[in-house]
Design a protein around this motif. Structure first.
Motif, PDB file in Angstrom:
ATOM      1  N   ASP A  84       1.576   9.893   7.823  1.00 21.77           N
ATOM      2  CA  ASP A  84       1.418  10.826   6.787  1.00 21.77           C
ATOM      3  C   ASP A  84       1.181  10.183   5.389  1.00 21.77           C
ATOM      4  OD1 ASP A  84       1.782  13.040   8.460  1.00 21.77           O
ATOM      5  OD2 ASP A  84       3.919  13.702   8.659  1.00 21.77           O
ATOM      6  N   LEU A  85       1.933   8.781   5.145  1.00 21.21           N
ATOM      7  CA  LEU A  85       1.686   8.221   3.475  1.00 21.21           C
ATOM      8  C   LEU A  85       0.398   7.875   3.886  1.00 21.21           C
ATOM      9  CD1 LEU A  85       3.029   8.241   1.388  1.00 21.21           C
ATOM     10  CD2 LEU A  85       4.354   6.039   2.704  1.00 21.21           C
ATOM     11  N   ARG A  86       0.099   6.917   4.669  1.00 23.83           N
ATOM     12  CA  ARG A  86      -1.059   6.815   4.528  1.00 23.83           C
ATOM     13  C   ARG A  86      -2.312   8.122   4.357  1.00 23.83           C
ATOM     14  NH1 ARG A  86       0.823   2.306   8.524  1.00 23.83           N
ATOM     15  NH2 ARG A  86      -0.079   4.812  10.566  1.00 23.83           N
ATOM     16  N   ALA A  87      -2.459   9.172   5.008  1.00 27.24           N
ATOM     17  CA  ALA A  87      -3.552  10.183   5.003  1.00 27.24           C
ATOM     18  C   ALA A  87      -3.049  10.784   3.274  1.00 27.24           C
ATOM     19  CB  ALA A  87      -3.384  10.806   5.942  1.00 27.24           C
ATOM     20  N   SER A  88      -1.403  10.577   3.199  1.00 26.26           N
ATOM     21  CA  SER A  88      -1.948  11.658   1.492  1.00 26.26           C
ATOM     22  C   SER A  88      -2.387  10.163   0.671  1.00 26.26           C
ATOM     23  CB  SER A  88      -0.390  11.435   1.564  1.00 26.26           C
ATOM     24  OG  SER A  88       0.112  10.784   1.771  1.00 26.26           O
ATOM     25  N   SER A  89      -2.447   9.167   1.093  1.00 26.90           N
ATOM     26  CA  SER A  89      -3.192   8.098  -0.198  1.00 26.90           C
ATOM     27  C   SER A  89      -4.546   8.517  -0.625  1.00 26.90           C
ATOM     28  CB  SER A  89      -3.305   7.090   0.055  1.00 26.90           C
ATOM     29  OG  SER A  89      -4.834   6.458   1.438  1.00 26.90           O
ATOM     30  N   GLU A  90      -5.514  10.038  -0.437  1.00 24.03           N
ATOM     31  CA  GLU A  90      -6.455   9.679  -0.374  1.00 24.03           C
ATOM     32  C   GLU A  90      -6.638  12.035  -1.081  1.00 24.03           C
ATOM     33  OE1 GLU A  90      -8.932   7.653  -1.370  1.00 24.03           O
ATOM     34  OE2 GLU A  90      -7.993   6.764  -0.812  1.00 24.03           O
ATOM     35  N   PRO A  91      -8.122  11.789  -2.122  1.00 23.32           N
ATOM     36  CA  PRO A  91      -7.478  13.390  -1.868  1.00 23.32           C
ATOM     37  C   PRO A  91      -7.384  14.089  -0.948  1.00 23.32           C
ATOM     38  CG  PRO A  91      -8.226  12.615  -3.768  1.00 23.32           C
ATOM     39  CD  PRO A  91      -7.882  11.290  -2.721  1.00 23.32           C
ATOM     40  N   GLY A  92      -6.794  15.531  -0.723  1.00 21.42           N
ATOM     41  CA  GLY A  92      -6.972  16.544   0.770  1.00 21.42           C
ATOM     42  C   GLY A  92      -5.885  17.295   0.743  1.00 21.42           C
TER      43      GLY A  92
ATOM     44  N   ARG B 174       0.983  -1.299   0.246  1.00 21.92           N
ATOM     45  CA  ARG B 174       0.307   0.135  -0.074  1.00 21.92           C
ATOM     46  C   ARG B 174       0.879   0.936   0.423  1.00 21.92           C
ATOM     47  NH1 ARG B 174      -4.498  -2.292   4.243  1.00 21.92           N
ATOM     48  NH2 ARG B 174      -5.806  -3.228   3.286  1.00 21.92           N
ATOM     49  N   ALA B 175       1.419   1.017   0.734  1.00 22.04           N
ATOM     50  CA  ALA B 175       2.984   2.043   0.961  1.00 22.04           C
ATOM     51  C   ALA B 175       3.910   2.531  -0.481  1.00 22.04           C
ATOM     52  CB  ALA B 175       3.410   2.333   1.626  1.00 22.04           C
ATOM     53  N   ARG B 176       4.055   1.411  -1.408  1.00 18.01           N
ATOM     54  CA  ARG B 176       4.329   1.900  -2.203  1.00 18.01           C
ATOM     55  C   ARG B 176       3.525   2.575  -2.607  1.00 18.01           C
ATOM     56  NH1 ARG B 176       9.257  -0.346  -5.098  1.00 18.01           N
ATOM     57  NH2 ARG B 176       7.553  -0.638  -5.818  1.00 18.01           N
ATOM     58  N   ASP B 177       2.108   1.657  -3.099  1.00 22.38           N
ATOM     59  CA  ASP B 177       1.124   2.188  -4.343  1.00 22.38           C
ATOM     60  C   ASP B 177       0.812   3.967  -3.618  1.00 22.38           C
ATOM     61  OD1 ASP B 177       0.687   0.054  -5.211  1.00 22.38           O
ATOM     62  OD2 ASP B 177      -0.436  -1.228  -4.532  1.00 22.38           O
ATOM     63  N   THR B 178       0.705   3.759  -2.789  1.00 23.01           N
ATOM     64  CA  THR B 178       0.948   5.324  -2.801  1.00 23.01           C
ATOM     65  C   THR B 178       1.751   6.648  -3.282  1.00 23.01           C
ATOM     66  OG1 THR B 178      -0.637   4.691  -0.777  1.00 23.01           O
ATOM     67  CG2 THR B 178       0.317   6.920  -0.517  1.00 23.01           C
ATOM     68  N   VAL B 179       2.895   5.820  -3.018  1.00 22.30           N
ATOM     69  CA  VAL B 179       4.469   6.500  -3.276  1.00 22.30           C
ATOM     70  C   VAL B 179       4.246   6.559  -4.829  1.00 22.30           C
ATOM     71  CG1 VAL B 179       6.968   7.022  -3.529  1.00 22.30           C
ATOM     72  CG2 VAL B 179       5.537   5.924  -1.067  1.00 22.30           C
ATOM     73  N   ARG B 180       4.300   5.698  -5.752  1.00 23.51           N
ATOM     74  CA  ARG B 180       3.793   5.686  -6.597  1.00 23.51           C
ATOM     75  C   ARG B 180       3.231   6.868  -6.911  1.00 23.51           C
ATOM     76  NH1 ARG B 180       3.048   0.571  -7.466  1.00 23.51           N
ATOM     77  NH2 ARG B 180       5.150   0.529  -8.098  1.00 23.51           N
ATOM     78  N   GLY B 181       2.200   6.505  -6.600  1.00 24.23           N
ATOM     79  CA  GLY B 181       0.715   7.927  -7.021  1.00 24.23           C
ATOM     80  C   GLY B 181       0.379   9.025  -6.983  1.00 24.23           C
ATOM     81  N   LEU B 182       1.640   8.822  -5.669  1.00 33.01           N
ATOM     82  CA  LEU B 182       2.283  10.358  -5.763  1.00 33.01           C
ATOM     83  C   LEU B 182       2.675  11.271  -6.717  1.00 33.01           C
ATOM     84  CD1 LEU B 182       2.938  10.749  -1.285  1.00 33.01           C
ATOM     85  CD2 LEU B 182       1.053  12.073  -3.107  1.00 33.01           C
TER      86      LEU B 182
END
Length: 92
Positions: free
Chosen positions: A61-69, A10-18
């Motif tokens: 912080d990484l989890r919180a940044s996985s969604e728009p906001g 999940r962390a890797r997916d979030t980083v990739r998205g960012l």
């Protein structure tokens, strides 16, 4: 500190998205769990030149940044500044 495979994925997916949202020309990255925070190592290139940057982020912080906001916008702005010439004009 034990990190589950699912949490790391999940962390890797979030980083990739960012990083994709920053519209980097070319990049490689790795997520390295550390005690208390995680290190995101990014190598990115633009115009034939590459740079390496280490970004530190807490798991929360990484989890919180996985969604728009607001948290995601704040992280994008900080990463765009840190990645300098690699970011291709995304206004976070």
């Amino acid at each position: 500190m034990t990190i589950s495979t699912l949490e790391l994925a999940r962390a890797r997916d979030t980083v990739r998205g960012l990083l994709d949202e920053l519209r980097l020309e070319a990049y490689l990255f790795e997520v390295e769990p550390r005690e208390g925070s995680w290190e995101i190592r990014v190598e990115c290139g633009s115009g034939g030149e590459w740079q390496a940057v280490a970004l530190e982020v807490t798991p929360d912080d990484l989890r919180a940044s996985s969604e728009p906001g607001r948290e995601r916008d704040s992280m994008l702005a900080a990463w765009q500044q840190a990645l300098g010439g690699c970011a291709q004009g995304n206004e976070a």
